[in-house]
Structure formats: C-alpha cells, structure tokens
Motif scaffolding. Sequence first.
Motif, PDB file in Angstrom:
ATOM      1  N   MET A   1       0.850  -1.170   0.000  1.00 18.97           N
ATOM      2  CA  MET A   1       0.000   0.000   0.000  1.00 18.97           C
ATOM      3  C   MET A   1       0.897   1.235   0.000  1.00 18.97           C
ATOM      4  SD  MET A   1      -3.326   1.014   2.223  1.00 18.97           S
ATOM      5  CE  MET A   1      -4.172  -0.294   1.391  1.00 18.97           C
ATOM      6  N   PRO A   2       0.560   2.261  -0.778  1.00 20.75           N
ATOM      7  CA  PRO A   2       1.373   3.476  -0.834  1.00 20.75           C
ATOM      8  C   PRO A   2       1.480   4.152   0.545  1.00 20.75           C
ATOM      9  CG  PRO A   2      -0.146   3.433  -2.675  1.00 20.75           C
ATOM     10  CD  PRO A   2      -0.530   2.305  -1.764  1.00 20.75           C
ATOM     11  N   MET A   3       2.651   4.736   0.773  1.00 23.76           N
ATOM     12  CA  MET A   3       2.918   5.413   2.041  1.00 23.76           C
ATOM     13  C   MET A   3       3.627   6.731   1.770  1.00 23.76           C
ATOM     14  SD  MET A   3       5.260   4.284   5.295  1.00 23.76           S
ATOM     15  CE  MET A   3       4.116   3.075   5.958  1.00 23.76           C
ATOM     16  N   LEU A   4       3.362   7.694   2.623  1.00 30.40           N
ATOM     17  CA  LEU A   4       4.016   8.990   2.575  1.00 30.40           C
ATOM     18  C   LEU A   4       4.546   9.278   3.970  1.00 30.40           C
ATOM     19  CD1 LEU A   4       4.510  11.741   1.100  1.00 30.40           C
ATOM     20  CD2 LEU A   4       2.257  12.416   1.934  1.00 30.40           C
ATOM     21  N   ALA A   5       5.769   9.778   4.065  1.00 31.43           N
ATOM     22  CA  ALA A   5       6.341  10.167   5.352  1.00 31.43           C
ATOM     23  C   ALA A   5       6.660  11.653   5.314  1.00 31.43           C
ATOM     24  CB  ALA A   5       7.606   9.357   5.629  1.00 31.43           C
ATOM     25  N   LEU A   6       6.355  12.327   6.404  1.00 35.87           N
ATOM     26  CA  LEU A   6       6.612  13.764   6.536  1.00 35.87           C
ATOM     27  C   LEU A   6       7.329  14.012   7.854  1.00 35.87           C
ATOM     28  CD1 LEU A   6       2.985  14.760   5.662  1.00 35.87           C
ATOM     29  CD2 LEU A   6       4.926  15.178   4.182  1.00 35.87           C
ATOM     30  N   CYS A   7       8.173  15.006   7.874  1.00 35.29           N
ATOM     31  CA  CYS A   7       8.905  15.355   9.082  1.00 35.29           C
ATOM     32  C   CYS A   7       8.744  16.847   9.340  1.00 35.29           C
ATOM     33  CB  CYS A   7      10.380  14.990   8.882  1.00 35.29           C
ATOM     34  SG  CYS A   7      11.372  15.241  10.350  1.00 35.29           S
ATOM     35  N   LEU A   8       8.362  17.186  10.561  1.00 41.86           N
ATOM     36  CA  LEU A   8       8.191  18.578  10.960  1.00 41.86           C
ATOM     37  C   LEU A   8       8.956  18.819  12.251  1.00 41.86           C
ATOM     38  CD1 LEU A   8       4.316  18.843  10.538  1.00 41.86           C
ATOM     39  CD2 LEU A   8       6.025  19.846   9.020  1.00 41.86           C
ATOM     40  N   PRO A   9       9.575  19.982  12.383  1.00 40.85           N
ATOM     41  CA  PRO A   9      10.240  20.273  13.657  1.00 40.85           C
ATOM     42  C   PRO A   9       9.205  20.563  14.733  1.00 40.85           C
ATOM     43  CG  PRO A   9      10.247  22.220  12.267  1.00 40.85           C
ATOM     44  CD  PRO A   9       9.662  21.095  11.435  1.00 40.85           C
ATOM     45  N   ILE A  10       9.554  20.255  15.949  1.00 41.81           N
ATOM     46  CA  ILE A  10       8.814  20.756  17.099  1.00 41.81           C
ATOM     47  C   ILE A  10       9.667  21.920  17.578  1.00 41.81           C
ATOM     48  CG2 ILE A  10       7.939  20.277  19.403  1.00 41.81           C
ATOM     49  CD1 ILE A  10       7.741  17.300  18.513  1.00 41.81           C
ATOM     50  N   LEU A  11       9.152  23.109  17.429  1.00 45.33           N
ATOM     51  CA  LEU A  11       9.943  24.311  17.670  1.00 45.33           C
ATOM     52  C   LEU A  11      10.416  24.389  19.122  1.00 45.33           C
ATOM     53  CD1 LEU A  11       7.863  26.847  15.557  1.00 45.33           C
ATOM     54  CD2 LEU A  11       9.949  25.621  14.891  1.00 45.33           C
TER      55      LEU A  11
END
Length: 107
Positions: A1-11
């Motif tokens: 199944m397709p997957m997307l990963a995202l990364c965001l800082p916690i300020l």
Amino acid sequence: MPMLALCLPILPGKMEKWQAMMDHIKSTSEFSKSREAAGVHERTFLQRTPAGDLLIITLEGNDPAASWAEIMSTMPAEFIEFATDAHGLDVNASPPPLPELIFDSRP
C-alpha cells in the motif's frame, strides 16, 4: 500500500504544548475519524535529536498525497493555530514538495 512520510520540527520551547495536544488527540476518536475519512492510516512518531525534536508522520492509503492535501484543507482552526505555533506550519502557504522515496527494502 502506498505510504508517505513527513517530518516537521517541534519548535524550541513547544514540547509541552505539543505533548498536551498529542494527549488530547489520543483521548478522542475525532482525529482518527478524520484520517479515516481522508482514506489514510496515520502513524505519528517523536524523534528526539541533539539538534531538536522532530515529528515524523506516516500516512498509508491508496493516495496518501491526496489524503494529506485533504487533511490540510479541512484542518479545524484550533489545530491550524497549534500547528503554526508548535511546528511553524503555514497551511495557507504553497505546500513544499512532498518527500522523495530514496530506498525501499521491499522492491
């Protein structure tokens, strides 16, 4: 199944606020239902590093990129304010390019 990963800082200085929101999200089914309505299964990870803390989100579904766009366009005002404050995320700005898959151990 397709997957997307995202990364965001916690300020810096926002970990307590971030943790409080995660505790709230886990205590209600509303957040999970919104992901189901968007057609994805979300997993959220906290990665602590010497350079700062990061939020890693994976979305798994038939079209996770379209689901991410839907999630971003239907985000409640309270969560938009939180995401802006805790992550520096501007939901009204043009989206950055989605991550590029570099390696998959399962061809």
